[in-house]
Design a protein around this motif. Structure first.
Motif, PDB file in Angstrom:
ATOM      1  N   THR B   2       0.852  -1.192   0.000  1.00 39.38           N
ATOM      2  CA  THR B   2       0.000   0.000   0.000  1.00 39.38           C
ATOM      3  C   THR B   2       0.880   1.230   0.000  1.00 39.38           C
ATOM      4  OG1 THR B   2      -1.006  -1.279   1.731  1.00 39.38           O
ATOM      5  CG2 THR B   2      -2.172   0.677   1.048  1.00 39.38           C
ATOM      6  N   GLN B   6      -2.812   6.313  -1.337  1.00 31.46           N
ATOM      7  CA  GLN B   6      -4.139   5.712  -1.364  1.00 31.46           C
ATOM      8  C   GLN B   6      -4.474   5.109  -0.005  1.00 31.46           C
ATOM      9  OE1 GLN B   6      -2.347   2.615  -4.150  1.00 31.46           O
ATOM     10  NE2 GLN B   6      -4.325   1.763  -3.610  1.00 31.46           N
ATOM     11  N   VAL B   7      -5.654   5.396   0.468  1.00 27.09           N
ATOM     12  CA  VAL B   7      -6.054   4.859   1.761  1.00 27.09           C
ATOM     13  C   VAL B   7      -6.684   3.491   1.512  1.00 27.09           C
ATOM     14  CG1 VAL B   7      -7.530   5.199   3.759  1.00 27.09           C
ATOM     15  CG2 VAL B   7      -6.437   7.157   2.676  1.00 27.09           C
ATOM     16  N   ARG B   9      -8.837   0.047   1.753  1.00 29.78           N
ATOM     17  CA  ARG B   9     -10.252  -0.110   2.080  1.00 29.78           C
ATOM     18  C   ARG B   9     -10.469  -0.438   3.554  1.00 29.78           C
ATOM     19  NH1 ARG B   9     -13.281  -4.359  -0.905  1.00 29.78           N
ATOM     20  NH2 ARG B   9     -14.460  -4.433   1.021  1.00 29.78           N
ATOM     21  N   ILE B  11      -8.837   0.528   6.110  1.00 32.31           N
ATOM     22  CA  ILE B  11      -8.755   1.716   6.953  1.00 32.31           C
ATOM     23  C   ILE B  11     -10.039   2.535   6.803  1.00 32.31           C
ATOM     24  CG2 ILE B  11      -7.503   3.899   7.276  1.00 32.31           C
ATOM     25  CD1 ILE B  11      -6.006   1.524   8.429  1.00 32.31           C
ATOM     26  N   GLU B  12     -10.559   2.584   5.581  1.00 29.60           N
ATOM     27  CA  GLU B  12     -11.832   3.297   5.374  1.00 29.60           C
ATOM     28  C   GLU B  12     -12.955   2.665   6.183  1.00 29.60           C
ATOM     29  OE1 GLU B  12     -12.595   3.403   1.198  1.00 29.60           O
ATOM     30  OE2 GLU B  12     -11.075   4.935   0.832  1.00 29.60           O
ATOM     31  N   GLU B  13     -12.986   1.332   6.163  1.00 28.55           N
ATOM     32  CA  GLU B  13     -14.017   0.620   6.934  1.00 28.55           C
ATOM     33  C   GLU B  13     -13.881   0.906   8.420  1.00 28.55           C
ATOM     34  OE1 GLU B  13     -14.040  -3.251   4.075  1.00 28.55           O
ATOM     35  OE2 GLU B  13     -14.062  -3.613   6.235  1.00 28.55           O
ATOM     36  N   SER B  15     -12.400   3.439   9.826  1.00 29.79           N
ATOM     37  CA  SER B  15     -12.705   4.834  10.121  1.00 29.79           C
ATOM     38  C   SER B  15     -14.206   5.045  10.264  1.00 29.79           C
ATOM     39  CB  SER B  15     -12.183   5.743   9.002  1.00 29.79           C
ATOM     40  OG  SER B  15     -10.824   5.539   8.829  1.00 29.79           O
ATOM     41  N   ALA B  16     -14.978   4.363   9.395  1.00 32.13           N
ATOM     42  CA  ALA B  16     -16.422   4.542   9.423  1.00 32.13           C
ATOM     43  C   ALA B  16     -17.019   4.110  10.754  1.00 32.13           C
ATOM     44  CB  ALA B  16     -17.046   3.753   8.278  1.00 32.13           C
ATOM     45  N   ALA B  28      -8.817  10.447  13.616  1.00 36.91           N
ATOM     46  CA  ALA B  28      -8.742   9.770  12.322  1.00 36.91           C
ATOM     47  C   ALA B  28      -7.414   9.046  12.192  1.00 36.91           C
ATOM     48  CB  ALA B  28      -8.884  10.793  11.195  1.00 36.91           C
ATOM     49  N   LYS B  30      -4.060   8.426  10.696  1.00 36.51           N
ATOM     50  CA  LYS B  30      -3.124   9.235   9.911  1.00 36.51           C
ATOM     51  C   LYS B  30      -2.049   8.325   9.340  1.00 36.51           C
ATOM     52  CE  LYS B  30      -3.124  13.065  13.183  1.00 36.51           C
ATOM     53  NZ  LYS B  30      -3.414  12.339  14.357  1.00 36.51           N
TER      54      LYS B  30
END
Lengths: 306, 535
Positions: B2, B6-7, B9, B11-13, B15-16, B28, B30
């Protein structure tokens, strides 16, 4: 079944006939460091680079007094704590240090492990005749390993009923020395051909073999093991940590060497000492300690009812 | 792999869902480096976010505490959570203030934290609450209870204050016919010291408790104040059998701080050394297992073979344990054509030799009868305790740092870890057999694809106040080394997490319901480091 037999026959004898057969060392092998006094200007780079802090620059002491004022006139290398890492060789800008391939450095006298170099050109260049001598010094009277090997069988036979029983105590060791002590029992080095055996309890042991700088938490158990070993007994310190604290010297969590806790008969430097070096130490201890043991055994035998 | 831009997926999950777990505004993830993210510092993050991350498939790997009172007035605790499948590392930070900060344990939810929390508490003077065993882990009863060596106001030279204390109690299993067997600290074999307390009913072990700390040498404190390059010598001596892996992890950590990558040739040579170390130890362990079941044929042949690997290690590095080989920025010695060809020619020979012995051993009924169904460690327990290395892989956890995290050159070599599912001593023996064969294959690949170029690059500036991270799959499992330097570029804090820290509990669990006489076999099948754990 047949394949197992076939394998055994095919492999043949793996054991090295040490000490008669010398160890085959690769060219990169690092043994004792050696110093060319002529090239040393006393800059102290080696002192700062040494991870075990065994290289010291200083002036002669008068008795127990403080050093005389003036520039450093002696450089000492304490081989007991040396890790043979070669940092001094890299640090020295003048090429005064080099690594030799000598590894059979065991000594019964702690002081002979200290290499002393005089920087002001005064005549005596080393402290004695032990492994801590500097290479181009007068020939030493160090007993040759072959000679030691010859007398060994005889001596052990006389004194310990053909055997020496060792209890190993790891006291803060990083386990490299433990592995090398284990290795002297493998088919390559096979210590049992000398009548040397490792036993499970200090109660059966003639010798305690100590590895590691003696961590504070192991000082108590080590003393207990020492007290549990029947007289007459020997103690051998194996490895830089056990001899002088090694890279852990300076940590308040260690005692800084076995001889700070129990009396030591033989020091085997190295980090870790290779199996041949440990065997060498064992063989040497036996030769020297033999007369003392003989006396004790005779005394026992002459005591009625003993 | 990675990139920072690009973040991923995952990490996105995460974060949500983060706001459901903690209510800290502006919190958040970082990015702090390739595949690395950090969170915080913020209140309660440790006890709330770490269990959450572990629930999402993370593995609590390392706790790193630092005494930042001179800078910020607080202690800082970092928890490194690894997401092995995604190759991601998440660093959760929390500040602790006060004279005796309170650390609320998460061991009840994340058992993997059990020993490291105790270590943090005793070394930094935290009050550990809600921990099932809130006792000191490494220091023994004769050390003053208020001695916390890793605090910055404790002088590294000061003698350790002593006290007349009593050892912490064992969890006693009692009942008719149940007896206690104390073993150690000095063991019968040529091994390191540690205390085992068995509670047995006849021959059967009902419960085993392991008490360590006998090897404690204050290594982490000893690092402090040295120049980064000088720390390698100490790192090599954390656990002698993993000398190279520890030095490698340490060097990676300080290279991370200097923002330097070792040149490709050095990476190949490091992989070669790492595999040689793995081979020597795996083969030695197979010999040890044979010794413990009285199978002399295997014991002597594996013992003989181990020496072959040590000899090659010595030819490469000048030391049988590869000490002094890894250095910051690369490796100490290159490999010339003669040695390269020699190793290339030697591998097929030694592989045939090894395979013969291993095949004879594993096809022997006496061997299998002693190993099978002995020392079973469930995959569930291994996962819960965050176990690593061959011990975890033998319980079906296919995690290997060499594949999961971007450690060159393994990705380029197309490496796949071995794993077994039978969970017993046989599995741990077979894992070693298979990994040894893998390693020999890898060495051939490494030698064939050896790039040219320099073997070392200089490290010039080390970034202060950053966490330098080194992660290496040693033969025993994942080694994590974290390094922080101060403004004068001296080592300020070094945290070493040996795989043994996570795996010792596995031995205690595996030994349960086996006979006392099978314990040595279980122990050897894990072969953990006391020194690496006790530091």
């Amino acid at each position: 079944m047949f394949s197992v037999l076939w394998k055994a026959l095919n492999t043949g004898v793996a054991t090295q006939n040490y000490p008669r057969e010398r160890a085959v060392l690769p060219t990169r092998f690092r043994g004792r460091p050696d110093l060319d006094v002529e090239r040393c200007d006393g800059c102290g780079h080696c002192t700062a680079s040494c991870p075990a802090g065994v290289i010291r620059l200083g002036r002669d002491l008068s008795g127990y007094g403080s050093p005389e004022p003036g520039p450093a006139n002696r450089l000492t290398v304490d081989l007991a704590g040396c890790t043979f890492c070669g940092a001094c060789v890299d640090a020295c800008g003048r090429g005064a240090f080099r690594m030799t391939q000598e590894f059979e450095l065991a000594s019964r006298d702690r002081d002979t492990l200290v290499m002393v170099a005089r920087l002001d050109g005064s005549p005596e260049q080393n402290s004695g005749t032990g492994p801590g001598r500097i290479s181009d010094s007068p020939s030493s009277n160090w007993p040759s390993i072959d000679r030691v090997g010859e007398v060994l069988r005889e001596k052990i036979g006389e004194l310990f009923g053909r055997s020496l029983h060792i209890r190993e105590v790891s006291a803060g060791c990083c386990n490299a020395c433990d592995l090398e002590v284990q290795a002297i029992n493998n088919p390559i080095f096979d210590a049992s051909r000398f009548g040397i055996h490792f036993v499970a309890s200090p109660r059966y042991a003639d010798m305690l073999l100590v590895t590691g700088p003696v961590s504070r938490n192991m000082a108590g158990p080590l003393i207990e093991a020492y007290n549990a070993t029947p007289e007459p007994k020997l103690v051998m310190a194996v490895g830089a940590c056990s001899c002088a604290g090694g890279v852990f010297s300076g940590s308040p969590e260690t005692m800084g060497g076995t001889d700070r806790v129990i009396p030591v008969n033989t020091y085997v430097p190295g980090c870790p000492p290779r199996p041949q070096a440990i065997l060498h130490g064992l063989l040497m201890t036996l030769e020297r300690e033999a007369p003392r043991f003989a006396k004790i055994v005779r005394r026992r035998e002459s005591t009625p009812g003993a | 792999m990675t990139t920072v831009a690009q973040v991923p997926r995952l990490i996105e999950e995460l974060s949500a869902e983060l706001s459901n777990v903690v209510d800290v505004p502006g919190l958040a993830f970082k990015p702090t480096g390739t595949g690395r993210f950090s969170l915080g510092p913020g209140p309660d993050l440790y006890q709330r976010v770490v269990p959450f991350l572990v629930g999402k498939g993370g593995r609590l790997s390392t706790l790193v505490a630092t005494d930042e009172r001179s800078r910020t007035g607080d202690f800082l605790l970092r928890a490194l959570v690894m997401f092995d499948h995604d190759g991601l590392i998440v660093e959760v930070r929390q500040n602790f203030s006060g004279r005796l900060p309170v650390l609320i344990s998460i061991t009840r939810y994340v058992p993997a934290a059990h020993w490291q929390e105790r270590e943090v508490a005793e070394m930094f003077g935290f009050e550990l609450v809600e921990h099932p065993e809130p006792y000191r882990h490494l220091q023994h009863e004769h050390t003053a209870w208020d001695y916390h060596p890793l605090r910055k106001d404790v002088s590294p030279m000061r003698p350790v204050p002593t006290a007349a204390g009593r050892p912490p109690p064992f969890r006693v299993v009692s009942g008719e016919g149940i007896h206690e067997i104390p073993v150690g600290p000095i063991h019968a074999g040529i091994i390191e010291p540690g205390h085992f307390r068995f509670f047995a009913l006849g021959e059967k072990i009902l419960h085993l408790q392991i008490r360590l700390g006998y090897q404690h040498k204050g290594v982490e404190k000893l690092f402090e104040g040295r120049r980064p390059a000088d720390g390698t010598f100490l790192a090599e001596r954390i656990s002698g059998d993993s000398a190279f892996a520890h030095a490698y992890a340490y060097c990676l950590a300080i290279e991370d701080l200097a923002n330097v990558q070792a040149p490709p040739r050095a990476a190949h040579l490091r992989a070669l050394a790492l595999e040689l170390e793995r081979l020597a130890n795996h083969v030695g362990d197979l010999g040890g297992l044979c010794t413990d079941i009285g199978f002399a044929y295997g014991a002597s042949h594996f013992g003989r073979l181990r020496a072959e690997f040590l000899n090659k290690a010595e030819a490469l590095s000048g030391n049988r344990f590869l000490m002094g080989y890894c250095c910051p920025g690369g490796v100490k010695h290159g490999i010339d054509e003669t040695l390269l060809q020699e190793i290339k020619g030697w591998i097929p020979r030694v592989r045939a030799d090894f395979s013969d012995v291993a095949d004879h051993t594993f096809s022997s009924e006496t061997v299998i009868a002693r190993m099978e169904q002995v020392g079973i460690l469930s995959g569930r327990a291994a996962r819960a305790f965050g176990m690593v290395g061959p011990a975890a892989r033998a319980s079906g956890i296919a995690h290997d740092t060499r594949r999961d995290f971007s450690l060159p050159p393994y990705q380029a070599l197309g490496f796949e870890p071995a794993f077994e599912s039978s969970q017993d001593v046989t599995a741990r023996a077979r894992i070693r057999h298979r990994e040894a064969l893998h390693s020999m294959e890898l060495i051939l690949h490494i030698l064939r694809s050896m790039p040219s170029g320099p073997i070392r690059v200089p490290l010039t500036r080390f970034a202060p106040d950053r966490l330098g991270l080194g992660q290496v799959e040693g033969w025993r499992g994942e080694i994590v080394t974290c390094v922080i330097v101060d403004d004068e570029e001296r080592l300020w804090r070094v945290r070493v997490r040996d795989p043994s820290v996570q795996n010792w509990i596995g031995l205690a669990l595996a030994a349960e319901l086996n006979t006392v006489s099978d314990f040595p076999l279980c122990n050897k099948s894990f072969n953990l480091s006391y020194s690496g754990n006790d530091l």
